[in-house]
Design a protein around this motif. Sequence first.
Motif, PDB file in Angstrom:
ATOM      1  N   CYS A 102       0.745  -0.905   0.083  1.00 41.31           N
ATOM      2  CA  CYS A 102      -0.048   0.320   0.145  1.00 41.31           C
ATOM      3  C   CYS A 102       0.829   1.305   0.243  1.00 41.31           C
ATOM      4  CB  CYS A 102      -1.307   0.236   1.831  1.00 41.31           C
ATOM      5  SG  CYS A 102      -2.032  -0.845   0.798  1.00 41.31           S
ATOM      6  N   GLN A 103       0.502   2.347  -0.664  1.00 42.73           N
ATOM      7  CA  GLN A 103       1.263   3.403  -0.898  1.00 42.73           C
ATOM      8  C   GLN A 103       0.575   4.178   0.384  1.00 42.73           C
ATOM      9  OE1 GLN A 103       0.454   5.541  -4.624  1.00 42.73           O
ATOM     10  NE2 GLN A 103      -0.567   4.291  -5.224  1.00 42.73           N
ATOM     11  N   LYS A 104       1.552   5.701   0.675  1.00 43.04           N
ATOM     12  CA  LYS A 104       0.657   6.334   1.611  1.00 43.04           C
ATOM     13  C   LYS A 104      -0.785   6.391   2.084  1.00 43.04           C
ATOM     14  CE  LYS A 104       1.761  10.954   3.791  1.00 43.04           C
ATOM     15  NZ  LYS A 104       2.150  12.333   3.729  1.00 43.04           N
ATOM     16  N   SER A 105      -1.221   6.650   1.238  1.00 44.72           N
ATOM     17  CA  SER A 105      -2.944   6.441   1.562  1.00 44.72           C
ATOM     18  C   SER A 105      -3.794   5.444   1.714  1.00 44.72           C
ATOM     19  CB  SER A 105      -3.188   7.330   0.030  1.00 44.72           C
ATOM     20  OG  SER A 105      -3.388   6.954  -1.111  1.00 44.72           O
ATOM     21  N   GLY A 106      -3.179   4.866   1.439  1.00 40.92           N
ATOM     22  CA  GLY A 106      -3.311   3.261   2.164  1.00 40.92           C
ATOM     23  C   GLY A 106      -3.937   2.280   0.674  1.00 40.92           C
TER      24      GLY A 106
END
Length: 218
Positions: free
Chosen positions: A158-162
Amino acid sequence: MDITHLETLIENDQLAELIALLSQQPQLAVQNTSHQISPILLACYYKKPQIAQAIAEFVPELTLFDACAIGKFEDVTLLIFKNPASVNEYSVDGFTPLGLACYFGHEEIASFLVLKGAEVNVPSKNGFNVFPIHSAVAANNFTITKMLLDAGAYPNVCQKSGAAPLHTAAQLGNIELIILLLEHGAEVTLRMEGGKLPADLAAEKGFHEIAEILRDDD
């Protein structure tokens, strides 16, 4: 005239004016922009490939990151030959050569980098936590995504944004990418920050059939 003028020409896609400026001041082509990245990378991020290629003509020797971003395969192979360890180094803005090649859709370069030992499961070092597979899916590129998965890329990072790769593929409405990710173990129940599922993003974009497929296992 200084680097800010070059940046304006890049942003506004003023090719003739840019070539004229660099013909007079070629040193600007290798000077960092106000974004602390090269003019070539800036042009790539602005989605101005013709501008990026024009700037490259004024650069005596491309960096590995610039070569990966604009798709200069021969330059990439030579630079990796000279410095094999550079395959897993990071650009000033925190991306690996593989991450850049994936994001800009350069399939041959991405495959070559993996062959030469590029790590497929390392995130960007810039706070965004972007993995190469995120970049490949964001580029809507089936071939690179499959190559990464076959090389052992994790499908549920997952990226920072989820956001996981499946969230992006759902938002793009790319059923081939979605099936590919599901076949490699992508989870339909992963939620982004705020709680949205891949199915929710597909529905928001009007891909209702895809949303139903992604809700099957919910």
